[in-house]
Design a protein around this motif. Structure first.
Motif, PDB file in Angstrom:
ATOM      1  N   UNK A   1      58.426 -98.809  -5.942  1.00  0.00           N
ATOM      2  CA  UNK A   1      57.869 -97.820  -4.490  1.00  0.00           C
ATOM      3  C   UNK A   1      56.852 -97.011  -5.081  1.00  0.00           C
ATOM      4  N   UNK A   2      55.688 -97.265  -4.883  1.00  0.00           N
ATOM      5  CA  UNK A   2      54.614 -96.348  -5.366  1.00  0.00           C
ATOM      6  C   UNK A   2      53.671 -96.129  -4.138  1.00  0.00           C
ATOM      7  N   UNK A   3      53.214 -94.873  -4.158  1.00  0.00           N
ATOM      8  CA  UNK A   3      52.420 -94.579  -3.207  1.00  0.00           C
ATOM      9  C   UNK A   3      51.424 -93.238  -3.778  1.00  0.00           C
ATOM     10  N   UNK A   4      50.202 -93.106  -3.053  1.00  0.00           N
ATOM     11  CA  UNK A   4      49.485 -92.031  -3.410  1.00  0.00           C
ATOM     12  C   UNK A   4      48.414 -91.725  -2.425  1.00  0.00           C
ATOM     13  N   UNK A   5      48.102 -90.185  -2.422  1.00  0.00           N
ATOM     14  CA  UNK A   5      47.170 -89.597  -1.377  1.00  0.00           C
ATOM     15  C   UNK A   5      46.359 -88.855  -2.089  1.00  0.00           C
ATOM     16  N   UNK A   6      45.289 -88.947  -1.540  1.00  0.00           N
ATOM     17  CA  UNK A   6      43.758 -88.049  -2.288  1.00  0.00           C
ATOM     18  C   UNK A   6      43.059 -87.720  -1.401  1.00  0.00           C
TER      19      UNK A   6
ATOM     20  N   UNK B   1      54.404 -97.751   0.241  1.00  0.00           N
ATOM     21  CA  UNK B   1      54.928 -98.863   0.248  1.00  0.00           C
ATOM     22  C   UNK B   1      54.550 -99.690  -0.874  1.00  0.00           C
ATOM     23  N   UNK B   2      53.641 -99.349  -1.779  1.00  0.00           N
ATOM     24  CA  UNK B   2      53.015-100.363  -2.698  1.00  0.00           C
ATOM     25  C   UNK B   2      54.310-100.941  -3.628  1.00  0.00           C
ATOM     26  N   UNK B   3      54.296-102.302  -3.683  1.00  0.00           N
ATOM     27  CA  UNK B   3      55.288-102.953  -4.555  1.00  0.00           C
ATOM     28  C   UNK B   3      56.770-103.057  -3.670  1.00  0.00           C
ATOM     29  N   UNK B   4      56.641-102.597  -2.382  1.00  0.00           N
ATOM     30  CA  UNK B   4      57.965-103.017  -1.589  1.00  0.00           C
ATOM     31  C   UNK B   4      57.911-104.419  -1.232  1.00  0.00           C
ATOM     32  N   UNK B   5      58.953-105.080  -0.715  1.00  0.00           N
ATOM     33  CA  UNK B   5      58.947-106.442  -0.404  1.00  0.00           C
ATOM     34  C   UNK B   5      58.129-106.929   0.792  1.00  0.00           C
TER      35      UNK B   5
END
Length: 761
Positions: A656-661, A687-691
């Protein structure tokens, strides 16, 4: 984890070691009779006109009234005199950083000090006092000047060059960009003494040039008094071109832009410098009503996925400690017809009435009592494991939701605090609404024990009463509705089969799949499903100095239903070093759970019409461990940058990856760019990488690959905001947000746009 990911996470962790954990406290404001000034509130991102007893918080920006001086009492022995027409902001942290955008200020700082540090920054230069009574001025050309009556003032450039200015001296910048100093002449001294009410001391030799000093910021209380000057001016140099020698006398060339107070005002304001400053200025009579602000705007905005024209009149009405913002609007739809949106008193009287009010508030978030009804923004409870930067204004003005914040802050001997949130009263009619509350206290506060008396524990509970509530507002395409009506009327007949063939040829879709989907949507509309989370947190500030602040904390949250799901954010550390801030937190997730469940985009993501599942249902059942870090910085008011990143891994390549900038141009630069008054960009992906998060092709078709960092998905948003000054009091504002939704298995654009011309008077 490969070496690239390891290095990437290492860089993010290193950057995240700079975080200010202290919440900004409020400042008491006292305003003289008939005087007014404007404050831009950082917490609400709204502008207020004040003319009475009120409060101002760290991060707010003050606009001094023209031809009126403002006195800021930072502590009993430190005050700042602000020239009429100046603009400044107060920084956050344990010291005071005064960011001067325009105009000039005079700092009078005496012993003993309650605040260890006070600094002034302007035009990329930092001014650090040493027992100082001195004035600092900035010019439209960006050449700052300082004049010292008492003590020393250290002037530091962004490149690290530093010079110390002593009593009866001035400092400025020459044509080559170097720092220079010289002697104040008698005329300049007299003008500065007359304006400030401070006598110049006999000059001693200034200290040697010091190394660059770190600016610090503040969380202490301050009192602001506004006085009405009446006679013409005196003091700092105007905008004459600096020369390349230290033997210059700028005060021969110009006078103060501010005004000199009359004798009666001097008696109440200009006390002798040897006199104790223990008493704060007395509060003036508080008028019940102050002059309102008006904003007239016209422009295009997104309504129900279409571009409409909106005419609006906003009225910002201060009433004692209350603030009311009336919003009267008229929409022209995509067919150039006047819409009844917000004016349907017959069928929806409550909405028609409440759309006329953007918000009603009492006080401000850091105050002992704060109440706000209407539009809510950036609401975080505790350290954010459950409610993090929640807003009900994501789609304003298309949607005007009527929420509520009710806060009690640090009351009683136990330091009890209560924060409550309601997202939208109107949704109660759909058996819905988001509700949240946090109760916290400081159990060791009565003991007065060093360090431990600041220890805080809290408990949070949040509930979405009906995650299906958005389905009540779904609209159905006209052709799809006719297809469903034909089936219900004629069933499986030759007539219906013929119509189905025409429909499929026209729409290029399978009619049976559409009908099945409409039936599923009808079932969702007719059911109610709630979701709730509860959690606990604890935190302790262990270092709290002007240059460094460190908090350690921990938090946990658990789903309150029968589905397994919980998360931990501990240990966590929040660190502040000068203007850099950040935090680093170890995170663990088990089951169907995610940190910051009720976040800024929750009301958009709470139920996916494409997946026909709510947010808690499309979370995968995983076991993940990883880190979360955030970092932010305001670089001498030149620009602002900030962001966060989470990287969590589990078995079978689960992640589970997430980012905000975000990034924006600061006030120091903006004030020197003609006609531009706002410029910022932002991006967010989760939700990066979630199914449940798949990659989509350019034509919107779904693939069997997982989405990556910058792939378009329903969980990605990016946008920009820009403002252009047309003329005095009139601005052209662009606000465009890109987003996507799933519709019949395809990814479609779900963008938001606001383009308007706004007039303030």
């Amino acid at each position: 984890m490969n070496i690239r990911h390891t290095l990437f996470c290492g860089l993010l962790i290193a950057a995240a070691l700079f975080q200010a954990a202290d919440a900004a406290r409020s400042f008491e404001i006292t305003v003289a009779d008939g005087s007014e000034f404007t404050v831009w509130r950082a917490a609400s991102e709204e502008r207020e006109r004040l003319s009475e007893n009120s409060t101002v918080a760290i991060g707010d920006t003050l606009f001094a009234p023209a031809n009126q001086d403002v006195t800021i009492q930072l502590e009993s022995n430190t005050k700042v005199l602000v020239k009429g027409g100046s603009v400044l902001a107060l920084g956050e942290g344990p010291g005071v950083d005064i960011a001067l955008t325009d105009g000039q200020v005079f700092l009078d700082r005496n012993q003993p000090h309650e605040l260890r540090e006070v600094s002034i920054s302007t035009s990329g230069y930092l001014f650090t006092p040493e027992g100082t009574a001195a004035a600092v001025k900035t010019t439209p050309q960006g050449a700052p000047t300082v004049a010292v009556l008492r003590g020393n003032m250290r002037m530091t450039s962004a490149q690290g060059e530093s010079v110390t200015i002593g009593a009866r001296q001035f400092g400025t910048v020459n044509n080559a960009g170097g720092l220079v100093s010289g002697e104040l002449n008698e005329r300049g001294l007299q003008q500065l003494e007359s304006w400030s009410g401070v006598k110049a001391e006999e000059r001693s030799e200034p200290a040697a040039a010091a190394a660059p000093a770190a600016a610090v910021a503040v969380t202490a209380a301050a009192t602001v008094a506004v006085t009405q000057p009446s006679t013409p001016p005196s003091s700092l140099p105007q905008d004459a071109a600096p020369v390349e020698t230290s033997e210059i006398e700028p005060l021969e060339q110009a006078e103060y832009a501010g005004l000199e107070p009359n004798e009666s005002e001097q008696a109440g304001r200009h006390e002798d410098t040897n006199q104790s400053h223990a008493e704060k200025p007395a509060a003036a009579h508080t008028p019940l009503f102050a002059r309102p602000d008006f904003e007239l705007s016209v422009g295009a905005t997104t309504v129900d996925g279409e571009t409409w024209t909106r005419f609006a009149l906003g009225i910002d009405m201060p009433i004692w400690r209350f603030g009311v913002f009336f919003d009267i609007e008229l929409f022209i739809d995509s067919e150039n017809k006047v819409s009844n949106k917000g004016w349907d008193f017959k069928d929806n009287a409550a909405e028609a009435i409440f759309r006329k009010i953007r918000y009603i508030r009492y006080g401000h978030e850091p105050d002992p009592l704060f109440i706000k009804f209407g539009g809510l923004s950036n609401v975080t409870l505790g350290y954010g494991i459950i409610v993090n930067n929640f807003t009900n204004m994501l789609n304003y003005p298309d949607e005007k939701l009527l929420g509520l914040q009710f806060y009690l802050n640090d009351i009683s001997d136990m330091g009890v605090s209560l924060q409550t949130l309601i997202s939208d009263f109107a949704e109660m009619s759909d058996d819905g609404g988001v509700y949240a509350a946090r109760l916290a206290f400081r159990p060791l506060k009565p003991t007065g024990m060093f360090l431990l008396d600041r220890f805080t524990v809290g408990a949070t509970y949040a509930l979405d009463r009906n995650t299906h509530a958005p389905a009540r507002r779904w609209t159905v395409d006209g052709d799809d509705a006719i297809l469903r009506d034909m089936r219900d009327m004629y069933g499986e007949t030759e007539f219906f089969d013929a119509y189905r063939e025409i429909y499929e040829w026209h729409k290029e879709v399978n009619a049976d799949q559409v009908l099945d989907r409409l039936d599923d949507e009808d079932a969702i509309r007719g059911t109610t499903r709630g979701f709730s989370v509860y959690g606990f947190d604890a935190g302790l500030p262990i270092i709290n100095t002007p240059l460094l602040g460190v908090d350690i904390y921990g938090q946990t949250a658990i789903r309150a239903d029968s589905v397994r799901g919980w998360g931990i954010g501990a240990p966590g550390v929040a660190v502040r070093v000068w203007r850099l801030s950040g935090n680093l937190e170890y995170r663990k997730v088990e089951g169907r759970f995610t940190h910051g469940f009720f976040d800024r985009y929750y009301l958009d993501e709470r139920f996916s019409r494409g997946l026909l599942m709510d947010k808690s249902e499309y979370l995968p059942d995983v076991s993940l461990n990883g880190v979360f870090g955030s970092a932010g910085m305001d670089v001498f008011s030149l620009f602002r940058v900030g962001g966060s990143y989470q990287y969590m891994l589990g078995k079978d390549d689960a992640r589970d990856q997430r980012y905000e900038a975000s990034a924006g141009i600061g006030d120091a630069v903006m004030s020197r760019i003609p006609k531009i008054n706002l410029a910022e960009i932002y991006i967010r992906n989760s939700h990066i990488g979630l199914p449940a998060n798949f990659k989509f092709e350019k034509d919107g078709s779904m693939t069997d690959e997982k989405a990556w960092l910058f792939d378009r998905t329903p969980f990605m948003y990016w946008g920009y905001r820009a403002g252009f000054e047309i003329t005095a009091g009139a601005s052209l504002i662009f606000d465009y947000r890109y987003g996507w939704n799933i519709d019949n298995g395809r990814l479609v654009a779900d963008n938001y746009m606001l383009l308007q011309t706004a007039f303030r008077f």
